[in-house]
Design an enzyme around this catalytic site. Structure first.
Site, PDB file in Angstrom:
ATOM      1  N   THR A  53      46.164  30.721  33.433  1.00  0.00           N
ATOM      2  CA  THR A  53      44.923  31.235  32.851  1.00  0.00           C
ATOM      3  C   THR A  53      44.574  30.484  31.581  1.00  0.00           C
ATOM      4  O   THR A  53      43.436  30.049  31.392  1.00  0.00           O
ATOM      5  CB  THR A  53      45.072  32.730  32.535  1.00  0.00           C
ATOM      6  N   TYR A 116      39.025  39.546  42.530  1.00  0.00           N
ATOM      7  CA  TYR A 116      37.686  39.707  43.077  1.00  0.00           C
ATOM      8  C   TYR A 116      37.684  40.398  44.446  1.00  0.00           C
ATOM      9  O   TYR A 116      37.299  41.550  44.549  1.00  0.00           O
ATOM     10  CB  TYR A 116      36.913  38.382  43.152  1.00  0.00           C
ATOM     11  N   TYR A 142      52.592  36.991  39.133  1.00  0.00           N
ATOM     12  CA  TYR A 142      51.849  37.202  37.883  1.00  0.00           C
ATOM     13  C   TYR A 142      51.011  38.464  38.054  1.00  0.00           C
ATOM     14  O   TYR A 142      50.060  38.476  38.846  1.00  0.00           O
ATOM     15  CB  TYR A 142      50.985  35.973  37.589  1.00  0.00           C
ATOM     16  N   ARG A 147      42.793  41.435  34.288  1.00  0.00           N
ATOM     17  CA  ARG A 147      41.973  40.302  34.718  1.00  0.00           C
ATOM     18  C   ARG A 147      41.619  40.372  36.208  1.00  0.00           C
ATOM     19  O   ARG A 147      40.550  39.932  36.606  1.00  0.00           O
ATOM     20  CB  ARG A 147      42.697  38.979  34.447  1.00  0.00           C
ATOM     21  N   LYS A 170      55.810  37.632  35.830  1.00  0.00           N
ATOM     22  CA  LYS A 170      55.177  37.691  34.525  1.00  0.00           C
ATOM     23  C   LYS A 170      54.390  38.992  34.509  1.00  0.00           C
ATOM     24  O   LYS A 170      53.362  39.123  35.181  1.00  0.00           O
ATOM     25  CB  LYS A 170      54.254  36.492  34.294  1.00  0.00           C
ATOM     26  N   ILE A 210      56.247  34.579  28.731  1.00  0.00           N
ATOM     27  CA  ILE A 210      55.350  33.463  29.016  1.00  0.00           C
ATOM     28  C   ILE A 210      54.192  33.631  28.055  1.00  0.00           C
ATOM     29  O   ILE A 210      53.407  34.574  28.159  1.00  0.00           O
ATOM     30  CB  ILE A 210      54.917  33.447  30.487  1.00  0.00           C
TER      31      ILE A 210
END
Length: 301
Positions: A53, A116, A142, A147, A170, A210
Site C-alpha cells: 500500500t 471492492y 494482509y 481499506r 500482517k 510491518i
C-alpha cells in the site's frame, strides 16, 4: 512450527517517482529507490516490503510493478528478506503476480484481502488457497479491513494456517489477535500493521511490525521491536510512547501521503503520490514538519 520470514521491523517502503511537469506521474526513480534501500539496510531494517500500500502498487501496471520488485530484489542482494506485494481483488491476477515475484527471487509475498468486490469467509479461503498453491515461497496474509472492507476472521485463519506456505499475517485488526493465536498457535505468525500498536502484539509473542514509520526511522523501529523481544519491557513501553506523536503525524492524511512528504522534508526527494492521492495541506505539512523536528530530525524548512 513454520519458518519465520523475519523478526523485527520490516519497512513498507515508498516508491519514489520522478516529477513530470510538476506532477509525480513520471517514471519510477530507481536511483532514489536504491538509496532508500541502502539507507534502510544501514539503519537496521529487518525486511523490505516492496509494492505494498505504501509503495502505491495500486497505481502500477504489471510491467512496472514487477520491474520495481525485481529492482528491490537485485539491490538488496539477499542481505535481508524482500517481501513482494502481489495482492489483488482478482484471484487470477494475484496468482499471476505471485508466480512472477517468486520467479524474480522474492523471499515471500504479501497478499491483501480482496477489496471492492470483497468476498465471504469461504471465498477468502479459496482465494488465498489458490495463491498459496501457485507458489512455493511463504505467503503473508494482509488483513486491513479499514481499506478493503473485508476482515479475515479467526476461524478462517485456523483454516488458512493449515496450508503449508501460509506463514504469517500482517494484522491491522488487533482486537481479534488473542483468538487467532489461540486457534492457530505457531502455525501462523503475527506482524502488527499498526506503528502505534507494536508493544502489545510483540510482547504477546508477535514477530514485530510491518512499518510505515520505518521509512524515516528504521533504527528506532528495529530497536523498539528487539527491545521488547529481548525482555526489556519497561524500555520498550517507553519507546512505544516516544513515537506516538510521530505516528499520529504520519497518518494525519491517508497513507502514503504523509510519509512521502516526511521523506521530502528530510531531503530524500522521493516525489509526491500518484493520483488520486494529492499533496498534503499546508496546515498538515507544517504539523508534520514540527513533529519530525520534535522527534529529533534535522528538518528542511
Amino acid at each position: 512450527m513454520k519458518n519465520k520470514i523475519f523478526t523485527g521491523a520490516g519497512v513498507a517502503i515508498v516508491t519514489p517517482f520522478k516529477e513530470k511537469d510538476g506532477n509525480p506521474t513520471g517514471a519510477v526513480d530507481y536511483d532514489r529507490l536504491g538509496e532508500l534501500i541502502e539507507m534502510q539496510i544501514t539503519g537496521g531494517t529487518d525486511a523490505i516490503i516492496i509494492c505494498g500500500t505504501t509503495g502505491e502498487a495500486s497505481t502500477m501496471p504489471d510491467e512496472e510493478h514487477l520491474a520495481v520488485i525485481k529492482y528491490a530484489i537485485d539491490k538488496t542482494a539477499k542481505r535481508i528478506p524482500v517481501i513482494a506485494g502481489t495482492g489483488s481483488n482478482d484471484t487470477h491476477h494475484a496468482v499471476k503476480l505471485s508466480m512472477e515475484a517468486e520467479r524474480l527471487g522474492a523471499d515471500a509475498i504479501l497478499s491483501v484481502t480482496p477489496y471492492y468486490n470483497k468476498t465471504t469467509q469461504k471465498g477468502l479461503v479459496a482465494h488465498f488457497e489458490a495463491i498459496a498453491n501457485s507458489i512455493s515461497i511463504p505467503v503473508i496474509l494482509y488483513n486491513v479491513p479499514g481499506r478493503t472492507g473485508v476482515n479475515i476472521e479467526p476461524a478462517t485463519y485456523e483454516k488458512l494456517c493449515k496450508i503449508p506456505n501460509i506463514n504469517a499475517v500482517k494484522e491491522c485488526n488487533l482486537a481479534q489477535m488473542p483468538e487467532t493465536v489461540k486457534r492457530c498457535g505457531d502455525e501462523l505468525y503475527i506482524y502488527t500493521g499498526e506503528d502505534g500498536q507494536v508493544f502489545y502484539p510483540t510482547a504477546a509473542g508477535g514477530l514485530g511490525v510491518i512499518s510505515v514509520l520505518s521509512n524515516v526511522a528504521p533504527k528506532y523501529m528495529h530497536d523498539l521491536v528487539w527491545t521488547i523481544k529481548n525482555g526489556n519491557i519497561e524500555e520498550g513501553w517507553k519507546m512505544q510512547l516516544g513515537c506516538l506523536d510521530l505516528v499520529k503525524a504520519m497518518f494525519c492524511e491517508v497513507n502514503p501521503i504523509p510519509v512521502k512528504e516526511a521523506l521530502n522534508i528530510l531531503g530524500y526527494n522521493v516525489g509526491g503520490c500518484r493520483l488520486p492521492l494529492v499533496a498534503m495541506t499546508d496546515e498538515h505539512k507544517a504539523y508534520l514538519t514540527d513533529t519530525l523536528a520534535a522527534f529529533g530530525f534535522d528538518v528542511k524548512r
